[in-house]
Design a protein around this motif. Sequence first.
Motif, PDB file in Angstrom:
ATOM      1  N   LEU A  42      37.782  26.512  43.672  1.00 20.22           N
ATOM      2  CA  LEU A  42      38.734  25.729  44.606  1.00 20.22           C
ATOM      3  C   LEU A  42      37.865  25.542  46.122  1.00 20.22           C
ATOM      4  CD1 LEU A  42      42.146  27.123  43.989  1.00 20.22           C
ATOM      5  CD2 LEU A  42      41.082  24.994  43.060  1.00 20.22           C
ATOM      6  N   LEU A  43      37.764  24.353  46.606  1.00 20.84           N
ATOM      7  CA  LEU A  43      36.740  24.119  47.669  1.00 20.84           C
ATOM      8  C   LEU A  43      37.527  23.172  48.652  1.00 20.84           C
ATOM      9  CD1 LEU A  43      33.295  23.023  46.101  1.00 20.84           C
ATOM     10  CD2 LEU A  43      33.944  25.347  47.096  1.00 20.84           C
ATOM     11  N   ASP A  44      37.023  23.085  49.820  1.00 20.78           N
ATOM     12  CA  ASP A  44      37.255  22.027  50.748  1.00 20.78           C
ATOM     13  C   ASP A  44      36.543  20.695  50.667  1.00 20.78           C
ATOM     14  OD1 ASP A  44      35.340  22.818  51.870  1.00 20.78           O
ATOM     15  OD2 ASP A  44      36.013  23.634  53.541  1.00 20.78           O
ATOM     16  N   ASP A  45      36.844  19.596  51.170  1.00 22.63           N
ATOM     17  CA  ASP A  45      36.308  18.480  51.332  1.00 22.63           C
ATOM     18  C   ASP A  45      34.863  18.614  51.494  1.00 22.63           C
ATOM     19  OD1 ASP A  45      37.817  16.909  50.040  1.00 22.63           O
ATOM     20  OD2 ASP A  45      38.310  15.610  51.777  1.00 22.63           O
ATOM     21  N   PRO A  46      34.751  19.372  52.676  1.00 25.03           N
ATOM     22  CA  PRO A  46      32.816  19.334  52.942  1.00 25.03           C
ATOM     23  C   PRO A  46      32.010  19.979  51.696  1.00 25.03           C
ATOM     24  CG  PRO A  46      34.237  20.023  54.603  1.00 25.03           C
ATOM     25  CD  PRO A  46      35.222  19.824  53.764  1.00 25.03           C
ATOM     26  N   GLY A  47      32.686  20.976  51.370  1.00 27.21           N
ATOM     27  CA  GLY A  47      32.017  22.119  50.041  1.00 27.21           C
ATOM     28  C   GLY A  47      31.903  21.242  48.728  1.00 27.21           C
ATOM     29  N   TYR A  55      24.733  17.026  42.705  1.00 25.81           N
ATOM     30  CA  TYR A  55      24.709  16.968  41.260  1.00 25.81           C
ATOM     31  C   TYR A  55      24.938  15.711  40.749  1.00 25.81           C
ATOM     32  CZ  TYR A  55      24.558  22.330  40.833  1.00 25.81           C
ATOM     33  OH  TYR A  55      24.023  23.335  41.040  1.00 25.81           O
ATOM     34  N   ARG A  56      25.559  14.637  41.587  1.00 26.66           N
ATOM     35  CA  ARG A  56      25.788  13.377  41.304  1.00 26.66           C
ATOM     36  C   ARG A  56      25.209  12.526  42.047  1.00 26.66           C
ATOM     37  NH1 ARG A  56      31.472  12.362  40.800  1.00 26.66           N
ATOM     38  NH2 ARG A  56      31.111  10.871  38.989  1.00 26.66           N
ATOM     39  N   ASN A  57      24.529  12.883  43.140  1.00 30.49           N
ATOM     40  CA  ASN A  57      23.880  11.937  43.775  1.00 30.49           C
ATOM     41  C   ASN A  57      25.021  10.901  44.769  1.00 30.49           C
ATOM     42  OD1 ASN A  57      21.444  11.577  45.292  1.00 30.49           O
ATOM     43  ND2 ASN A  57      20.925   9.897  43.816  1.00 30.49           N
ATOM     44  N   GLN A  58      26.012  11.651  44.959  1.00 28.47           N
ATOM     45  CA  GLN A  58      27.105  10.794  45.549  1.00 28.47           C
ATOM     46  C   GLN A  58      27.681  11.480  46.860  1.00 28.47           C
ATOM     47  OE1 GLN A  58      30.209   9.405  43.145  1.00 28.47           O
ATOM     48  NE2 GLN A  58      28.939   8.618  41.702  1.00 28.47           N
ATOM     49  N   ASP A  59      27.349  10.866  48.205  1.00 31.01           N
ATOM     50  CA  ASP A  59      27.271  11.541  49.502  1.00 31.01           C
ATOM     51  C   ASP A  59      29.035  11.360  49.837  1.00 31.01           C
ATOM     52  OD1 ASP A  59      26.712  12.934  51.557  1.00 31.01           O
ATOM     53  OD2 ASP A  59      25.915  11.258  52.618  1.00 31.01           O
ATOM     54  N   ARG A  60      29.796  12.089  49.094  1.00 29.61           N
ATOM     55  CA  ARG A  60      31.348  11.883  49.499  1.00 29.61           C
ATOM     56  C   ARG A  60      32.095  12.948  48.696  1.00 29.61           C
ATOM     57  NH1 ARG A  60      33.687   9.578  45.137  1.00 29.61           N
ATOM     58  NH2 ARG A  60      32.434   8.212  44.039  1.00 29.61           N
ATOM     59  N   PRO A  61      33.068  13.395  49.433  1.00 30.95           N
ATOM     60  CA  PRO A  61      33.822  14.573  48.342  1.00 30.95           C
ATOM     61  C   PRO A  61      34.497  13.890  47.153  1.00 30.95           C
ATOM     62  CG  PRO A  61      35.064  13.930  50.272  1.00 30.95           C
ATOM     63  CD  PRO A  61      33.766  13.314  50.514  1.00 30.95           C
ATOM     64  N   THR A  62      34.968  14.470  46.369  1.00 32.28           N
ATOM     65  CA  THR A  62      35.716  13.858  44.977  1.00 32.28           C
ATOM     66  C   THR A  62      36.631  14.775  44.783  1.00 32.28           C
ATOM     67  OG1 THR A  62      35.350  13.025  43.016  1.00 32.28           O
ATOM     68  CG2 THR A  62      34.103  14.752  43.433  1.00 32.28           C
ATOM     69  N   ASN A  63      37.658  14.383  43.921  1.00 35.83           N
ATOM     70  CA  ASN A  63      38.781  15.414  43.630  1.00 35.83           C
ATOM     71  C   ASN A  63      38.007  16.427  42.620  1.00 35.83           C
ATOM     72  OD1 ASN A  63      38.557  13.593  41.391  1.00 35.83           O
ATOM     73  ND2 ASN A  63      40.696  12.715  41.603  1.00 35.83           N
ATOM     74  N   ILE A  89      37.773  21.975  42.175  1.00 36.51           N
ATOM     75  CA  ILE A  89      38.684  20.940  42.435  1.00 36.51           C
ATOM     76  C   ILE A  89      38.432  21.019  44.260  1.00 36.51           C
ATOM     77  CG2 ILE A  89      41.272  20.537  42.799  1.00 36.51           C
ATOM     78  CD1 ILE A  89      41.438  21.594  39.959  1.00 36.51           C
ATOM     79  N   SER A  90      38.916  19.908  44.944  1.00 27.19           N
ATOM     80  CA  SER A  90      38.567  19.982  46.199  1.00 27.19           C
ATOM     81  C   SER A  90      40.274  19.932  46.737  1.00 27.19           C
ATOM     82  CB  SER A  90      38.132  18.651  46.888  1.00 27.19           C
ATOM     83  OG  SER A  90      38.554  18.639  48.352  1.00 27.19           O
ATOM     84  N   LEU A  91      40.637  21.141  47.398  1.00 26.78           N
ATOM     85  CA  LEU A  91      41.993  21.048  47.824  1.00 26.78           C
ATOM     86  C   LEU A  91      42.546  20.042  48.598  1.00 26.78           C
ATOM     87  CD1 LEU A  91      42.469  25.100  47.941  1.00 26.78           C
ATOM     88  CD2 LEU A  91      43.634  23.653  46.386  1.00 26.78           C
ATOM     89  N   ASP A  92      41.404  19.625  49.778  1.00 21.91           N
ATOM     90  CA  ASP A  92      41.647  18.725  50.589  1.00 21.91           C
ATOM     91  C   ASP A  92      42.084  17.228  49.872  1.00 21.91           C
ATOM     92  OD1 ASP A  92      41.109  20.453  52.405  1.00 21.91           O
ATOM     93  OD2 ASP A  92      39.245  19.902  52.898  1.00 21.91           O
ATOM     94  N   THR A  93      41.277  17.093  48.895  1.00 26.08           N
ATOM     95  CA  THR A  93      41.596  15.762  48.211  1.00 26.08           C
ATOM     96  C   THR A  93      42.683  15.710  47.370  1.00 26.08           C
ATOM     97  OG1 THR A  93      39.099  15.219  48.093  1.00 26.08           O
ATOM     98  CG2 THR A  93      40.447  14.030  46.758  1.00 26.08           C
ATOM     99  N   ALA A  94      43.129  16.914  46.830  1.00 32.49           N
ATOM    100  CA  ALA A  94      44.180  17.120  45.866  1.00 32.49           C
ATOM    101  C   ALA A  94      45.547  16.721  46.540  1.00 32.49           C
ATOM    102  CB  ALA A  94      44.029  18.459  45.105  1.00 32.49           C
ATOM    103  N   ARG A  95      45.504  17.509  47.886  1.00 34.41           N
ATOM    104  CA  ARG A  95      46.725  17.428  48.882  1.00 34.41           C
ATOM    105  C   ARG A  95      46.914  15.890  49.243  1.00 34.41           C
ATOM    106  NH1 ARG A  95      45.927  21.568  51.300  1.00 34.41           N
ATOM    107  NH2 ARG A  95      47.440  23.078  50.513  1.00 34.41           N
TER     108      ARG A  95
END
Length: 394
Positions: A42-47, A55-63, A89-95
Amino acid sequence: MPVLLSHAGGKIDAGELTRLERRAALLLRLCRQGGSELSLLLLDDPGMRQLNQRYRNQDRPTNVLAFAQQDAAGMPPEAGGRLLGDVVISLDTARREAAEEGVSLTERLTWLLIHGLLHLLGHDHEVSPAEAAIMARREDDLRQQLQTEERRKKMVQLAVNVDHVATLRQARGITEPDPVLAAGICELAGAAGIVVHLREDRRHIQDRDVLLLRQTVKSKLNLEMAATPEIIDFALDLKPDMVTLVPEKRRELTTEGGLDVHGQRKKLARVIRSMTEAKIPVSLFVDPDPNQIQTAADIGATFVEIHTGRYCDAADEAEREREFALVATAAEDALAAGLRVNAGHGLNYLTTARVAALGTIEELSIGHAIMARAILVGLEKAVREMVSIVQKEA
Ligand code: PXP
């Protein structure tokens, strides 16, 4: 431990973490991966953004991200006793998503966990619309199975039917004994719900009783009723915690059989719709019959109450066994159809333990046996004794 849970960012309380870990382990079993290990991070959005970039070359958080375990040649490892991989899982995005969808954080985290786990097991919605549909179906199935398994583990509760306190009062036509007072004693003695049947002929419970009970019951008020216009309007005004629809004949001593849900499906579906709009969950009192149970699920009932009368009134042991098997199977069928399951009618201090031990039933609705004992030993003692039978075997 089959689940290696790490929390490296984002806010979550300890209870939620334990629930998630337990659900992850249960999901592994439901996916027939009981011998496998899953890493859940479990991570936050920056992580999450860093991982998504790397790993996916996408510069944004995902869920959620899933990384399947691979051997040195980049292939999935051999089946059996293996590490499946990591779900992150990003806890920030999940919330945020939970708030947008109006669901709890637990529900959203569960969905993300299921989604990630299915990726680890080889599903990929990005491959084709057909595969996306298969994966979505599997997600729904797993959510349903998880709910079923969690319900199975809950402790059985006792709901006490206080109709017969009113029967005694009506026999004298005075004001005692009062079912409202009796309901309070039942709750103090451990009842998790109070049930009253407001009959069309008002032979025992009166409107006044139900109106007062609505104000005084602290646990849960279950209004048992026939699906007739007058009583439906009464229930919609009253807003009990739930209603149980039963068939009602004027001359019967007590409810004689389950509803013919199949034969009355249109009418019952209409009643369920109006109750649902008023946020009143509906239970249908049914015989242990697979057809009736499936129809109850099809027309949107929340609960069924399985009629235990024939099991309790069996003339001999062979008949009792047959009837018990029908109740057991019906409860399994109901749970599998997505219904919540109650049971009742005729249960007493001898017949209740087996039904309570089934593990599929949430609540037992018992009236006559408790009131009969209460006359001899007192209401509080009679309820406490039944609570201990119901819960000891759970
Ligand atoms: N459940 C339903 C639907 C009933 O109609 C009744 C009787 O009022 C009960 C449970 C309780 O049955 P008993 O009084 O035999 O315990």
